[in-house]
Design a protein around this motif. Structure first.
Motif, short mmCIF file in Angstrom:
data_model
loop_
_atom_site.label_atom_id
_atom_site.label_comp_id
_atom_site.label_asym_id
_atom_site.label_seq_id
_atom_site.Cartn_x
_atom_site.Cartn_y
_atom_site.Cartn_z
N ARG A 65 0.84 -1.29 0.01
CA ARG A 65 -0.07 -0.05 0.00
C ARG A 65 0.93 1.03 0.14
O ARG A 65 0.58 2.19 -0.79
CB ARG A 65 -0.69 -0.06 1.35
N ALA A 71 -19.21 5.03 21.10
CA ALA A 71 -18.44 4.95 19.93
C ALA A 71 -16.85 4.78 20.13
O ALA A 71 -16.26 3.94 19.39
CB ALA A 71 -18.89 6.14 18.97
N LEU A 72 -16.40 5.39 21.07
CA LEU A 72 -14.90 5.34 21.27
C LEU A 72 -14.46 3.88 21.65
O LEU A 72 -13.64 3.37 21.81
CB LEU A 72 -14.69 6.63 22.11
N GLU A 125 -14.48 1.63 19.39
CA GLU A 125 -13.17 1.77 18.58
C GLU A 125 -11.98 0.81 19.22
O GLU A 125 -11.35 0.28 18.58
CB GLU A 125 -12.92 3.29 18.68
N ARG A 167 -12.83 -2.61 18.22
CA ARG A 167 -12.32 -2.78 16.87
C ARG A 167 -10.94 -2.80 16.55
O ARG A 167 -10.35 -3.53 15.92
CB ARG A 167 -12.80 -1.43 16.02
N ALA A 223 -19.02 1.66 8.75
CA ALA A 223 -18.10 2.66 8.48
C ALA A 223 -16.69 2.53 9.25
O ALA A 223 -16.74 2.37 10.54
CB ALA A 223 -18.44 4.16 8.87
N ARG A 282 -15.85 5.95 11.56
CA ARG A 282 -16.98 6.05 12.33
C ARG A 282 -16.74 7.43 13.21
O ARG A 282 -17.66 8.22 13.33
CB ARG A 282 -17.49 5.04 12.91
N THR A 283 -15.92 7.40 13.89
CA THR A 283 -15.58 8.80 14.95
C THR A 283 -15.22 9.94 14.23
O THR A 283 -15.29 11.03 14.68
CB THR A 283 -14.40 8.33 16.00
N VAL A 317 -13.38 15.87 21.96
CA VAL A 317 -13.36 14.49 22.37
C VAL A 317 -12.86 13.47 21.50
O VAL A 317 -12.18 12.74 21.63
CB VAL A 317 -14.86 14.03 22.97
N TYR A 318 -13.22 13.68 20.10
CA TYR A 318 -13.07 12.88 19.11
C TYR A 318 -11.53 13.19 18.48
O TYR A 318 -11.00 12.39 17.60
CB TYR A 318 -13.93 12.72 18.09
N HIS A 325 -8.44 10.74 18.56
CA HIS A 325 -8.68 9.21 17.80
C HIS A 325 -8.76 9.65 16.31
O HIS A 325 -8.13 8.74 15.72
CB HIS A 325 -10.22 8.85 18.51
N GLN A 360 -6.16 7.96 13.37
CA GLN A 360 -6.60 7.20 12.31
C GLN A 360 -6.16 7.78 10.88
O GLN A 360 -6.27 7.04 9.88
CB GLN A 360 -8.27 7.10 12.36
N ARG A 406 -3.35 8.16 9.30
CA ARG A 406 -2.54 7.36 8.50
C ARG A 406 -3.28 6.41 7.63
O ARG A 406 -3.10 6.07 6.38
CB ARG A 406 -1.51 6.76 9.34
N ARG A 450 -3.93 6.01 3.53
CA ARG A 450 -3.61 4.81 2.80
C ARG A 450 -4.56 4.34 2.20
O ARG A 450 -4.76 4.26 0.64
CB ARG A 450 -3.37 3.69 3.85
#
Lengths: 512, 688
Positions: free
Chosen positions: A10, A475-476, A479, A482, B466, B469-470, B580-581, B584, B588, B590, B594
């Motif tokens: 990639r 949601a976090l 994560e 996941r 997704a 999602r965050t 908050v997000y 995070h 993500q 990177r 990609r």
């Protein structure tokens, strides 16, 4: 299903795109701009077996930190490209691991163009394993994926035109070697353990996702998240215990994995006994005598070899024999080198037809046509056993015929009962084993183990995030699960969104 | 009275474009023709017209444009995100929802803003009125009542067998053809549709509408050779409200303060106190009994066409999960409607048994049915035959959107419709087609899943689909999509663009202001009172760090530093979410980069994989030949594809691209589709 290194090519794409965008880039250009990867990687880059010195390479921004921590270089780094004899210690416990040479390469003057370091240590498996594990315990340092060093070199413009052309083949070879290695590691207790964790983690994720996507409309039991809480905690405990408990690590099956395979009664067990010079396996004229794998460690020309005899391949109504055949096929798939034993008396008397006969025969023994002739021919030797029962004239003509067939793997006539042809066969076998030992990836289970450890550690860290956010932001929290599954998936196979949805729809009645 | 007046008004306005009354007013040549007036068709037509294309929308009945043919609601978890994104690209459904909503609620309120699901119960009449008046006031858009008999395509070029170009359509009435550069088909369930109720089956795509599309089906399947599959869906009976004993059901109140779908609206048309409640009730063992007794009279559930797993009929729910109580929501159909919609009771048994089933539920023990439920089976075009711009790979200018692509749901249809309309417009205006990245929007996830993987059951959006999602949150859809929608795509009006830009700049300023206030954690504790900070006493934290804590609100910080923060009060909620997000999303970035770089490398659609002179196994060649992935990113997601195979493919594509000028040109234009498919980082001030 297998932990292939997708990230690898990639990034190659990324680079190729970069130079496509540049108007000056004409023809197949080599990019000059080094793409800085944030992560530092390491790998064993020497072979194993009869080697006094093993070389461990480190590349990436944290290389100097690695040198400082492991070679006790608190002051200045050594001058670049100068070997220095140092005590190599574990960065956490400060325990002495080995005394060896360390080298420092300041980027861009290194193989990968990044800051790099090399450790030249003693070649014993215990030392290598200890050093690799110590490296993996450092923050921001992880085991390299297959081909990753080469890829970084490619990014940095350190590879020539032909090397770039060969990148695909190289990656193929390396991922194949890693795949076989992983298959071996995953075979047995450890594999079942990882698969079980993966299965449970998938269910945890499915239940959290169900709670997010459906609980407003559907009857998702209130207790679902509480169950996930305790499952996640249980998983964390188990993985952590596994990481701490050194004794429970399985014995690493080191050495070149050589597997004897073929039809029933071709003389596979006789070959094993001949090679290990003792009756390790029962031999009888009855077809289907060997039903399970018979394994024995050998030293061939100074190289460690793990030789396995397998059940003869045939369709059988006997359930025990069928299982034996299944295991035999599995073992062939994991092998570095397969010795396909053929009963010479079954060869067509017309030497001109032998090549086609053997081609056909190989396709029934080897796993897939893809791995058949071209890719696997350097991983296969044909042993034409019972040569004493074939007229000498026919044998010679057949030998002559086969010599002119480059598409076939090398074939050796041999008689296990009279030992005729044994010496020639051993010469061929020894040279194959030697080549395989030179490949740093085949038969280096400690590297695979280090990769597994790193991913398990990251998995546990990610699960912490679940608890951290459980009550604040689901949601976090999700994560975290996941991410943990992604890391575990590097060992047991990638998990896609569809698979999670399948579990959701199986476990819940989603009706709206 | 009011309704009547609006009705008259609508009638007057609409009649002038009706083919029956004024066919001479219709031109014979358009840039874009959209077939179908449902959620996909209306968004497609409006988007194409916004882009500047002369657009014709053809529908069977002008009166049913914008009709909600199934449930009277919009949004939800995952679906609400789609509505926000369609709105961010200046689509209709968000504003229509704000105009027609009679019961607003944010689902998942307790689970984190990334998965909040804006949802509303709708007034069917108001929704239809809004969509119709919106379309009629759209410049460059003409609406025509009629049925399309035939899709006109050019004969394939002998040098490129199987490659067609769309030239227009012909109506059933046999009149002259209407020509266009692009056609968007949004025929919903009308492609070889059949209706099921009990043991009777009749052709059609919706009860009460003419069956149609036979000619279209023929063109798609026979002339263009497209692969189709068959799916099924259904709708519940509509119940007379008066006949329901609502005291036996549980009242579900809406949010006290409705949250609009649209970024343009600060409030909804329906006042908070005017909102209507929903009611919740449950199935009983008696319901299960009726289902079991009627199975032999129920053709639909005996068929093998694939139905959705998440929106099954009551029959399949009961049969798959027996012995359970299932939820039934009784939803209002509108402010003046005398009907209730029983969500969860979609059924296809004979009408008399439907009545028996309903009456097994206590609240419905005297229920009367206005129109019975029924099932639909229909053809869909396997969406792997489309490009990420929703154009049929083998037919230049032909776009498909909505249920015809195997999806279910208004929101999924609207999202595809908008994107197909954008690309139909661009094609007609000789602009290169565009794709949306799955790293940037749910619409991108939806389309990428469809064209990359295809469907085996009606596709519905879930947030679990997704990866990012965050980042793909309902709160930031405007920042993710609106600037680019104006600057690059052309489907966003200046007014909306200006608003989004001012919000973007305001948020950025506010974030900088927050970062500029830095104190030690001890000092923060002194300023804000008793808050729990995990950091050491000596650590310096800025306002943005602090806002990540659960107990810290923007208001608290603003009252501590009124001089530099109080001017940003209007963004307080968005700032809190962003704080908050953000960490995070940064982690993500990177991974996002990609995926985007993979998506941006197109594979030529005419590549001969079977004879490509590179080292690929026969299996991989066959997979590539069958699926024909649009991008390298799609190729990697194919099961059976190997990393080495991808590298070989990449090397080959780049090499030939550089050797062959003709190919290079084609590659570049198709690459553009991918490249345009990403928002560049500078467009995303937040979260990047």
């Amino acid at each position: 299903m297998l932990p292939c290194s997708w990230g690898l090519w990639r990034s190659a794409i990324h680079t190729l795109k970069t130079f496509r965008a540049s108007p000056s880039a004409r023809g197949l250009c080599i990019p000059t701009r080094a793409v800085c990867d944030a992560e530092t990687i390491f790998a064993l880059s020497s072979g194993h077996g009869r080697c006094g010195v093993a070389v461990v390479r480190v590349s990436g921004p944290a290389s100097s930190m690695v040198l400082r921590n492991m070679a006790g270089l608190t002051q200045a780094l050594p001058p670049p490209r100068t070997a220095l004899l140092r005590r190599i210690t574990d960065p956490q416990s400060k325990e002495l691991l080995d005394r060896g040479l360390v080298l420092w390469f300041k980027g861009p003057h290194s193989f990968t163009g990044e800051d790099s370091a090399e450790f030249h240590i003693h070649g014993g498996p215990a030392v290598i394993t200890a050093v690799l594990q110590a490296l993996g315990s450092l923050e921001g340092v992880r085991p390299a994926e297959a081909g990753e060093f080469t890829r970084r070199a490619f990014h940095a413009g350190k590879l020539g035109l032909t090397e770039v052309e060969g990148l695909g083949d190289l990656i193929h070879a390396e991922t194949e070697a890693q795949r076989r290695q992983a298959l071996r590691q995953m075979d047995g207790e450890l594999g079942r353990l990882y698969q079980d964790w993966s299965y449970r983690l998938k269910r945890c994720l499915a239940h959290v996702e169900a709670f997010i996507d459906f609980s407003e409309d559907e009857l998702i039991e209130d207790g679902v998240l509480n169950q996930v809480d305790s499952s996640v905690r249980q998983l964390e405990t188990e993985i952590e215990r596994h990481l701490k408990d050194e004794r429970r690590g399985e014995r690493l099956r080191t050495g070149v994995q050589v597997v004897i395979a073929g039809a029933t009664n071709a003389g596979k067990s006789s070959l094993l006994n001949t090679l290990c010079q003792r009756p390790a396996a029962i031999v009888s004229p009855i077809a289907g005598t060997t039903r399970d794998i018979v394994e024995t460690s050998l030293d061939i020309g100074g190289f460690p070899v793990l030789l396995s005899d397998t059940a003869g391949l045939r369709d059988s109504s006997d359930s025990v024999e069928r299982e034996g055949v299944r295991r035999a096929r599995q073992r062939v798939e994991q092998a570095d080198l397969t010795l396909v034993v053929v009963d010479s008396t079954q060869l067509p008397p017309d030497p001109q037809l032998v090549a086609a006969f053997l081609q056909e025969h190989l396709s029934t023994v080897l796993p897939s046509p893809e791995a058949g002739m071209t890719a696997a021919s350097d991983r296969v030797l044909l042993v034409l056993n019972k040569s004493d029962l074939v007229p000498e004239e026919q044998r010679e003509r057949t030998e002559g015929e086969l010599r002119e067939r480059p598409g076939l793997p090398p074939a050796c006539f041999l008689s296990c009962s009279t030992s005729t042809g044994l010496e020639d066969f051993l010469t061929v076998l020894q040279s194959r084993v030697k080549t395989l030992c030179g490949d740093p990836l085949s038969g280096a289970p400690s590297l695979t183990q280090a990769r597994h450890r790193a991913h398990l550690q990251q998995s546990v860290q990610a699960l912490n995030q679940y608890h951290q956010y459980r009550d604040q932001d689901l949601a976090l929290a999700a994560e975290g699960v996941r991410l943990a599954l992604t890391h575990l998936g590097r060992i047991t196979g990638r998990v896609g969104a569809e698979e999670i949805l399948d579990i959701i729809f199986r476990d819940f009645c989603i009706g709206k | 009275m009011l309704a009547q007046k609006l009705h008259l008004l609508r009638h007057n306005v609409l009649s002038f474009v009706s083919s029956r009354t004024g066919s001479d007013l219709t031109r014979r040549q358009y840039d874009v023709i959209v077939v179908g007036g449902g959620h996909a068709g209306t968004e497609a037509a409006a988007a194409a017209a916004r882009l500047g294309a002369e657009t014709l929308l053809i529908t069977q009945k002008i009166m049913t444009i914008g009709a909600l043919s199934c449930n009277p609601s919009l949004g939800g978890v995952g679906k609400g995100q789609l509505v926000r994104e369609v709105d961010a690209l200046d689509g209709l459904c968000g504003r229509a929802g704000d105009s027609a909503g009679v019961h607003f609620s944010i689902l998942n309120r307790s689970k984190g803003p990334a998965v909040w699901g804006p949802r509303a119960q709708l007034d069917r009449e108001r929704y239809r009125q809004f969509i119709q008046s919106e379309l009629l006031s759209t410049p460059r858009l003409t609406v025509l009542e009629g049925s399309v008999d035939e899709l006109l395509v050019s004969q394939p070029n002998p040098e490129e067998p199987g490659h067609h170009r769309v030239t227009g359509i012909r109506l059933v009435d046999g009149s002259h053809p209407i020509l266009s550069s692009s056609v968007v088909l949004t025929t919903g369930t009308f492609l070889s549709g059949s209706l099921f109720m009990g043991q009777t089956t009749s052709p059609g795509g919706r009860m009460g509408d003419a069956q149609s599309c036979a000619g279209l089906s023929y063109t798609l399947k026979e002339t263009l050779g497209l692969r189709v599959g068959r799916l099924r869906t259904g709708t519940p009976p509509r119940i007379v409200k008066e006949s329901v004993d609502l005291s036996l059901a549980q009242l579900q109140a809406p949010d006290k303060q409705p949250t609009p779908f649209s970024f343009l609206n600060t409030h909804t048309r329906c006042k908070p106190e005017e909102q209507l409640p929903c009611y919740l009730t449950h199935t009983t063992p008696g319901v299960e009994r009726v289902v079991r007794e009627s199975v032999h009279l129920n053709c639909h559930i005996q068929q093998d066409a694939k139905g959705p797993r998440y929106c099954p009929s009551i029959e399949s729910r009961v049969l798959r999960f027996p012995g359970r109580r299932h939820q039934v929501w009784l939803e209002p159909e509108g402010l003046t409607s005398d009907l209730l919609y029983p969500q969860g009771l979609s059924m296809t048994m004979p009408p008399e048994l439907q009545l028996r089933l309903l009456r097994e539920i206590p609240a419905l023990h005297r229920a009367e049915i206005r129109t019975p439920g029924y099932g639909v089976q229909y053809d869909f075009v396997c969406p792997t035959q489309l490009t990420p711009s929703l154009q049929v790979k083998s037919t230049q200018g032909l776009f498909l959107a909505g249920q015809i692509n195997g999806t279910t749901g208004y929101e999924e249809a609207a999202a595809q419709g908008l994107w197909a309309g954008v690309n139909a417009g661009r094609t007609a205006l000789s602009l290169p087609p565009m794709a949306l990245s799955r790293t940037q929007s749910y619409i991108g996830v939806l389309i990428d899943d469809l064209v990359g993987r295809g469907v085996t059951e009606p596709y519905r959006m879930f947030t679990s689909r997704a990866e990012f999602r965050t980042y793909l949150r309902p709160d930031n859809a405007d920042l993710r999509l609106t600037p680019r929608g104006f600057e690059e795509v052309g489907c966003v009006t200046l007014r909306r663009y200006k608003k989004a830009v001012s919000v973007r700049d305001g948020l950025q300023e506010a974030l900088m202001a927050l970062q500029s206030v830095a104190l030690s954690s001890t000092r923060w504790r002194e300023k804000l009172g008793n808050i729990s900070l995990s950091e050491n006493k000596s650590t310096t934290l800025n306002g943005l760090d602090l806002l990540q804590y659960k107990d810290v609100s923007f208001e608290m910080l603003a009252s501590a530093f009124p001089e530099c923060l109080s001017q940003y009060f209007e963004y307080s909620q968005r700032l809190k979410i962003e704080a908050v997000y953000r960490p995070h999303c940064e982690k993500q970035s990177r991974e996002m980069e990609r995926i985007r770089s993979e998506e941006s490398l197109s594979l030529p659609s005419d590549m001969d994989y079977l004879s490509l002179p590179v080292s690929l196994s026969q299996e991989v060649r066959e997979i590539l030949d069958r699926v024909r992935p649009n991008t390298l990113g799609a190729a990697t997601r194919l099961p059976g594809m190997t990393p080495a195979g991808i590298i070989h493919l990449l090397n080959y594509v780049l090499r030939t691209g550089q050797r062959n000028r003709h190919t290079e040109h084609r590659n570049r234009s198709s690459q553009k589709e991918g490249e345009k498919g990403q928002l560049c980082a500078s467009n995303i001030p937040i979260s990047q």
